[in-house]
Design a protein around this motif. Sequence first.
Motif, short mmCIF file in Angstrom:
data_model
loop_
_atom_site.label_atom_id
_atom_site.label_comp_id
_atom_site.label_asym_id
_atom_site.label_seq_id
_atom_site.Cartn_x
_atom_site.Cartn_y
_atom_site.Cartn_z
N ILE A 194 11.39 -2.20 -2.25
CA ILE A 194 11.17 -1.18 -1.23
C ILE A 194 10.06 -1.33 -0.07
CG2 ILE A 194 12.34 0.49 -2.93
CD1 ILE A 194 9.45 1.65 -3.35
N GLY A 195 9.36 -2.17 -0.04
CA GLY A 195 8.32 -2.38 0.90
C GLY A 195 7.67 -3.71 0.76
N ASN A 196 7.27 -4.11 1.93
CA ASN A 196 6.69 -5.48 2.06
C ASN A 196 5.73 -5.42 3.49
OD1 ASN A 196 6.37 -8.28 1.93
ND2 ASN A 196 7.68 -8.89 3.34
N VAL A 197 4.57 -6.09 3.35
CA VAL A 197 3.79 -6.39 4.12
C VAL A 197 3.15 -7.77 4.05
CG1 VAL A 197 1.31 -6.02 5.20
CG2 VAL A 197 2.66 -3.95 4.56
N VAL A 198 3.22 -8.58 5.08
CA VAL A 198 2.75 -9.94 5.03
C VAL A 198 1.47 -10.10 5.85
CG1 VAL A 198 3.32 -12.34 5.52
CG2 VAL A 198 5.06 -10.69 4.63
N GLY A 199 0.56 -10.83 5.38
CA GLY A 199 -0.65 -10.91 6.25
C GLY A 199 -1.77 -10.09 5.92
N ALA A 200 -3.18 -10.05 6.31
CA ALA A 200 -4.12 -9.43 6.16
C ALA A 200 -4.24 -8.30 7.30
CB ALA A 200 -5.52 -10.14 5.87
N ARG A 201 -3.44 -7.23 7.13
CA ARG A 201 -3.31 -6.33 7.88
C ARG A 201 -3.52 -4.84 7.33
NH1 ARG A 201 2.77 -7.72 10.18
NH2 ARG A 201 2.18 -6.32 11.48
N PRO A 202 -4.83 -4.62 7.32
CA PRO A 202 -5.40 -3.27 6.48
C PRO A 202 -4.66 -2.14 6.93
CG PRO A 202 -7.31 -4.69 7.26
CD PRO A 202 -6.08 -5.20 7.92
N GLN A 203 -4.56 -1.80 8.28
CA GLN A 203 -3.90 -0.61 8.70
C GLN A 203 -2.38 -0.67 8.20
OE1 GLN A 203 -5.40 2.15 9.73
NE2 GLN A 203 -3.34 3.09 9.93
N LEU A 204 -1.50 -1.52 8.62
CA LEU A 204 -0.23 -1.59 8.11
C LEU A 204 0.06 -1.72 6.61
CD1 LEU A 204 2.59 -1.89 9.12
CD2 LEU A 204 2.49 -4.54 8.99
N LEU A 205 -1.08 -2.13 5.71
CA LEU A 205 -0.97 -2.17 4.23
C LEU A 205 -1.07 -0.72 4.03
CD1 LEU A 205 -0.49 -3.28 1.47
CD2 LEU A 205 -3.22 -3.76 1.59
N SER A 206 -2.21 -0.14 4.31
CA SER A 206 -2.46 1.46 4.18
C SER A 206 -1.31 2.26 4.39
CB SER A 206 -3.60 1.89 4.73
OG SER A 206 -3.94 3.23 4.54
N GLU A 207 -0.57 2.14 5.53
CA GLU A 207 0.56 2.93 5.98
C GLU A 207 1.73 2.49 5.04
OE1 GLU A 207 1.16 1.78 9.94
OE2 GLU A 207 -0.75 2.68 10.89
N GLU A 208 2.21 1.32 4.72
CA GLU A 208 3.06 1.09 3.85
C GLU A 208 2.96 1.61 2.43
OE1 GLU A 208 6.89 -0.91 3.19
OE2 GLU A 208 5.86 0.15 5.01
N VAL A 209 1.71 1.35 1.94
CA VAL A 209 1.47 2.16 0.55
C VAL A 209 1.66 3.79 0.76
CG1 VAL A 209 -0.46 2.74 -0.98
CG2 VAL A 209 0.06 0.25 -0.17
N GLN A 210 0.99 4.09 1.55
CA GLN A 210 1.43 5.69 1.85
C GLN A 210 3.05 5.87 1.77
OE1 GLN A 210 -0.89 8.00 1.23
NE2 GLN A 210 -2.45 6.50 1.22
N ARG A 211 3.57 5.15 2.55
CA ARG A 211 5.01 5.32 2.73
C ARG A 211 5.91 5.32 1.17
NH1 ARG A 211 9.77 2.98 2.66
NH2 ARG A 211 8.98 0.75 2.71
N VAL A 212 5.31 4.34 0.60
CA VAL A 212 6.12 4.04 -0.77
C VAL A 212 5.57 5.17 -1.68
CG1 VAL A 212 6.70 1.60 -0.16
CG2 VAL A 212 4.40 2.32 -1.69
N VAL A 213 4.50 5.55 -1.62
CA VAL A 213 3.94 6.57 -2.46
C VAL A 213 4.76 7.70 -2.28
CG1 VAL A 213 1.89 8.28 -2.89
CG2 VAL A 213 1.63 5.67 -3.10
N ALA A 214 5.00 8.07 -1.09
CA ALA A 214 5.85 9.24 -0.62
C ALA A 214 7.27 9.26 -1.46
CB ALA A 214 5.86 9.43 1.07
N ILE A 215 7.73 7.92 -1.22
CA ILE A 215 8.94 7.79 -1.87
C ILE A 215 8.94 8.30 -3.48
CG2 ILE A 215 10.50 6.00 -2.80
CD1 ILE A 215 10.27 4.52 0.07
N SER A 216 7.83 7.75 -4.12
CA SER A 216 7.71 8.07 -5.36
C SER A 216 7.78 9.55 -5.72
CB SER A 216 6.34 7.48 -5.95
OG SER A 216 5.51 8.22 -5.43
N LYS A 217 7.10 10.46 -4.79
CA LYS A 217 7.12 11.70 -4.89
C LYS A 217 8.84 12.48 -4.60
CE LYS A 217 2.45 12.09 -3.90
NZ LYS A 217 1.32 12.81 -3.06
#
Length: 96
Positions: free
Chosen positions: A72-95
């Motif tokens: 349901i999600g993917n981030v490639v590379g060392a991109r801290p901001q994008l990783l944080s945003e993607e994790v927040q997005r998938v956490v919202a899915i879990s809720k």
Amino acid sequence: MSSDKIAIIDFWAPWCGPCKAISPVFETLANQLSEESVDFYKLDIENPSVDLSEHNIGSIPNFRAYKQGVQIGNVVGARPQLLSEEVQRVVAISKA
């Protein structure tokens, strides 16, 4: 990866400089969200038991999010901001 909890996996290698650089960001996110219905894992691609073809990993660091075995999600590379945003997005899915 087939449970109702979201699994976020960091595919990395000990020799990978970008993997080392973003590792603290991944660990901080894991600590901040430890109470959520999300599990965080690190998979060393050098481990012989890791089948990269199963996950279609082409480059690292590579972060994948799965729910009930479906990506349901993917981030490639060392991109801290994008990783944080993607994790927040998938956490919202879990809720949801």
